[in-house]
Design a protein around this motif. Structure first.
Motif, PDB file in Angstrom:
ATOM      1  N   LYS A   1       0.949  -1.220   0.139  1.00  0.00           N
ATOM      2  CA  LYS A   1       0.005  -0.036  -0.046  1.00  0.00           C
ATOM      3  C   LYS A   1       1.117   1.072  -0.033  1.00  0.00           C
ATOM      4  O   LYS A   1       1.823   1.505   0.811  1.00  0.00           O
ATOM      5  CB  LYS A   1      -1.046  -0.124   1.169  1.00  0.00           C
ATOM      6  CG  LYS A   1      -1.997  -0.726   1.176  1.00  0.00           C
ATOM      7  CD  LYS A   1      -3.098  -0.952   2.121  1.00  0.00           C
ATOM      8  CE  LYS A   1      -4.192  -1.826   2.082  1.00  0.00           C
ATOM      9  NZ  LYS A   1      -5.402  -1.518   2.228  1.00  0.00           N
ATOM     10  N   ALA A   2       0.668   2.165  -1.081  1.00  0.00           N
ATOM     11  CA  ALA A   2       1.403   3.081  -1.195  1.00  0.00           C
ATOM     12  C   ALA A   2       0.577   4.492  -0.912  1.00  0.00           C
ATOM     13  O   ALA A   2      -0.568   4.634  -1.805  1.00  0.00           O
ATOM     14  CB  ALA A   2       2.318   3.395  -2.475  1.00  0.00           C
TER      15      ALA A   2
ATOM     16  N   LYS B   1      -3.473  10.666  -9.666  1.00  0.00           N
ATOM     17  CA  LYS B   1      -4.447   9.794 -10.411  1.00  0.00           C
ATOM     18  C   LYS B   1      -3.956   8.573 -10.938  1.00  0.00           C
ATOM     19  O   LYS B   1      -2.511   8.500 -11.067  1.00  0.00           O
ATOM     20  CB  LYS B   1      -5.219  10.482 -11.587  1.00  0.00           C
ATOM     21  CG  LYS B   1      -5.660  12.002 -11.516  1.00  0.00           C
ATOM     22  CD  LYS B   1      -6.288  12.654 -12.704  1.00  0.00           C
ATOM     23  CE  LYS B   1      -6.345  14.169 -12.486  1.00  0.00           C
ATOM     24  NZ  LYS B   1      -6.236  15.048 -13.512  1.00  0.00           N
ATOM     25  N   LYS B   2      -4.672   7.625 -11.136  1.00  0.00           N
ATOM     26  CA  LYS B   2      -4.149   6.093 -11.580  1.00  0.00           C
ATOM     27  C   LYS B   2      -3.229   6.118 -12.645  1.00  0.00           C
ATOM     28  O   LYS B   2      -2.280   5.605 -13.085  1.00  0.00           O
ATOM     29  CB  LYS B   2      -4.993   5.307 -11.640  1.00  0.00           C
ATOM     30  CG  LYS B   2      -6.263   5.297 -12.689  1.00  0.00           C
ATOM     31  CD  LYS B   2      -6.989   4.144 -12.732  1.00  0.00           C
ATOM     32  CE  LYS B   2      -8.124   4.314 -14.056  1.00  0.00           C
ATOM     33  NZ  LYS B   2      -8.945   3.302 -13.663  1.00  0.00           N
TER      34      LYS B   2
ATOM     35  N   ASN C   1      -8.980   6.579  -3.345  1.00  0.00           N
ATOM     36  CA  ASN C   1      -8.471   7.786  -2.382  1.00  0.00           C
ATOM     37  C   ASN C   1      -7.217   8.116  -2.027  1.00  0.00           C
ATOM     38  O   ASN C   1      -6.587   8.162  -0.998  1.00  0.00           O
ATOM     39  CB  ASN C   1      -9.343   7.415  -1.155  1.00  0.00           C
ATOM     40  CG  ASN C   1     -10.781   7.381  -1.116  1.00  0.00           C
ATOM     41  OD1 ASN C   1     -11.326   8.246  -2.169  1.00  0.00           O
ATOM     42  ND2 ASN C   1     -11.510   6.544  -0.474  1.00  0.00           N
ATOM     43  N   GLY C   2      -6.281   8.048  -3.202  1.00  0.00           N
ATOM     44  CA  GLY C   2      -4.906   8.500  -3.125  1.00  0.00           C
ATOM     45  C   GLY C   2      -4.100   7.346  -2.605  1.00  0.00           C
ATOM     46  O   GLY C   2      -2.814   7.414  -2.163  1.00  0.00           O
ATOM     47  N   VAL C   3      -4.635   5.847  -2.435  1.00  0.00           N
ATOM     48  CA  VAL C   3      -3.860   4.852  -1.913  1.00  0.00           C
ATOM     49  C   VAL C   3      -3.626   3.879  -2.986  1.00  0.00           C
ATOM     50  O   VAL C   3      -4.820   3.292  -3.442  1.00  0.00           O
ATOM     51  CB  VAL C   3      -4.164   4.319  -0.561  1.00  0.00           C
ATOM     52  CG1 VAL C   3      -3.754   2.966  -0.380  1.00  0.00           C
ATOM     53  CG2 VAL C   3      -4.473   5.338   0.363  1.00  0.00           C
ATOM     54  N   LEU C   4      -2.682   3.498  -3.446  1.00  0.00           N
ATOM     55  CA  LEU C   4      -2.247   2.451  -4.334  1.00  0.00           C
ATOM     56  C   LEU C   4      -2.237   1.287  -3.664  1.00  0.00           C
ATOM     57  O   LEU C   4      -1.506   1.137  -2.633  1.00  0.00           O
ATOM     58  CB  LEU C   4      -1.133   2.771  -4.967  1.00  0.00           C
ATOM     59  CG  LEU C   4      -0.665   1.639  -6.113  1.00  0.00           C
ATOM     60  CD1 LEU C   4      -1.429   1.625  -7.297  1.00  0.00           C
ATOM     61  CD2 LEU C   4       0.726   1.826  -6.608  1.00  0.00           C
ATOM     62  N   THR C   5      -2.863  -0.032  -4.072  1.00  0.00           N
ATOM     63  CA  THR C   5      -2.769  -1.227  -3.336  1.00  0.00           C
ATOM     64  C   THR C   5      -2.379  -2.144  -4.589  1.00  0.00           C
ATOM     65  O   THR C   5      -3.088  -2.343  -5.574  1.00  0.00           O
ATOM     66  CB  THR C   5      -4.258  -1.677  -2.803  1.00  0.00           C
ATOM     67  OG1 THR C   5      -4.472  -0.675  -1.808  1.00  0.00           O
ATOM     68  CG2 THR C   5      -4.210  -3.018  -2.108  1.00  0.00           C
ATOM     69  N   VAL C   6      -1.193  -2.716  -4.105  1.00  0.00           N
ATOM     70  CA  VAL C   6      -0.673  -3.707  -5.326  1.00  0.00           C
ATOM     71  C   VAL C   6      -0.679  -5.120  -4.391  1.00  0.00           C
ATOM     72  O   VAL C   6      -0.037  -5.211  -3.398  1.00  0.00           O
ATOM     73  CB  VAL C   6       0.515  -3.387  -5.589  1.00  0.00           C
ATOM     74  CG1 VAL C   6       1.232  -4.685  -6.552  1.00  0.00           C
ATOM     75  CG2 VAL C   6       0.786  -2.145  -6.250  1.00  0.00           C
ATOM     76  N   THR C   7      -1.507  -6.200  -5.077  1.00  0.00           N
ATOM     77  CA  THR C   7      -1.587  -7.495  -4.329  1.00  0.00           C
ATOM     78  C   THR C   7      -0.851  -8.448  -5.429  1.00  0.00           C
ATOM     79  O   THR C   7      -1.033  -8.681  -6.677  1.00  0.00           O
ATOM     80  CB  THR C   7      -2.908  -7.837  -4.403  1.00  0.00           C
ATOM     81  OG1 THR C   7      -3.860  -6.845  -3.629  1.00  0.00           O
ATOM     82  CG2 THR C   7      -3.057  -9.132  -3.731  1.00  0.00           C
TER      83      THR C   7
END
Length: 153
Positions: A59-60, A66-67, A128-134
Motif C-alpha cells: 500500500k502506497a 491519478k492512476k 482515495n490516493g492509496v495504491l494497493t498492489v496485490t
C-alpha cells in the motif's frame, strides 16, 4: 517558548507564525539535493508491505495523484517497481507563494519479491490516493510425510 527550534538548530522566519521554522538542510547548496528542484526525488512516497497467507500486499500513499500518473511494473528477477510523477502546480504571474511544502517530481520504489510470489498474477488498484498492489503467493508445498521402508534380509 518551545525547545524544538533550538534543538534542531532552526530559527523562526516569522515570529507571528508559531510553526514557521527553517530546518537546517545538510545538503543545502549541493546541486543534486535541492528540495525545491522539480527533478528532486518524491521522498514522501511511503509504502507498507504486508504478507498474508494468500498474498503480499503493498500500500502506497500517493495523495493527489491519478492512476494514470502512477506506473506499476514487474521486472525480471522478481522485482516489483512502483513509479510516477507529481507535477508542480503552475505559477500565475500575480501569485504570491508563502510556503511550498508539498513534494513534486518523480518517485520510484522497488521491491525484490520472494520465490513464492506469483509474478504473473499481480493486481493493482487505486482509491482515495492509496495504491494497493496485490501479489498472490504460491501454495506452500507440504513436506512429504515420512514413509516407512521395510528392511529385507
Amino acid at each position: 517558548m518551545s525547545l524544538i527550534p533550538s534543538l534542531l538548530g532552526a530559527q523562526r522566519t516569522n515570529i507571528f507564525d508559531p510553526i514557521s521554522l527553517d530546518i537546517w538542510d545538510p545538503f543545502q547548496g549541493f546541486p543534486f539535493a535541492s528540495a525545491s528542484d522539480q527533478s528532486s526525488a518524491f521522498v514522501n512516497t511511503r509504502v507498507d508491505w504486508k504478507e498474508t497467507p494468500e498474498a503480499h500486499i503493498f500500500k502506497a500513499d500517493l495523495p493527489g495523484l491519478k492512476k494514470e500518473e502512477v506506473k506499476v511494473q514487474v521486472e525480471e528477477g522478481r522485482v516489483l517497481q512502483i513509479s510516477g510523477e507529481r507535477n508542480r502546480e503552475q505559477e500565475e504571474k500575480n501569485d504570491k507563494w508563502h510556503r511550498i511544502e508539498r513534494s513534486s517530481g518523480k518517485f520510484l520504489r522497488r521491491f525484490r519479491l520472494p520465490e513464492n510470489a506469483k509474478m504473473d498474477q499481480v493486481k493493482a488498484s487505486m482509491e482515495n490516493g492509496v495504491l494497493t498492489v496485490t501479489v498472490p503467493k504460491e501454495e506452500e508445498k507440504k513436506p512429504a510425510e515420512a514413509k516407512a521402508v521395510e528392511i529385507s534380509g
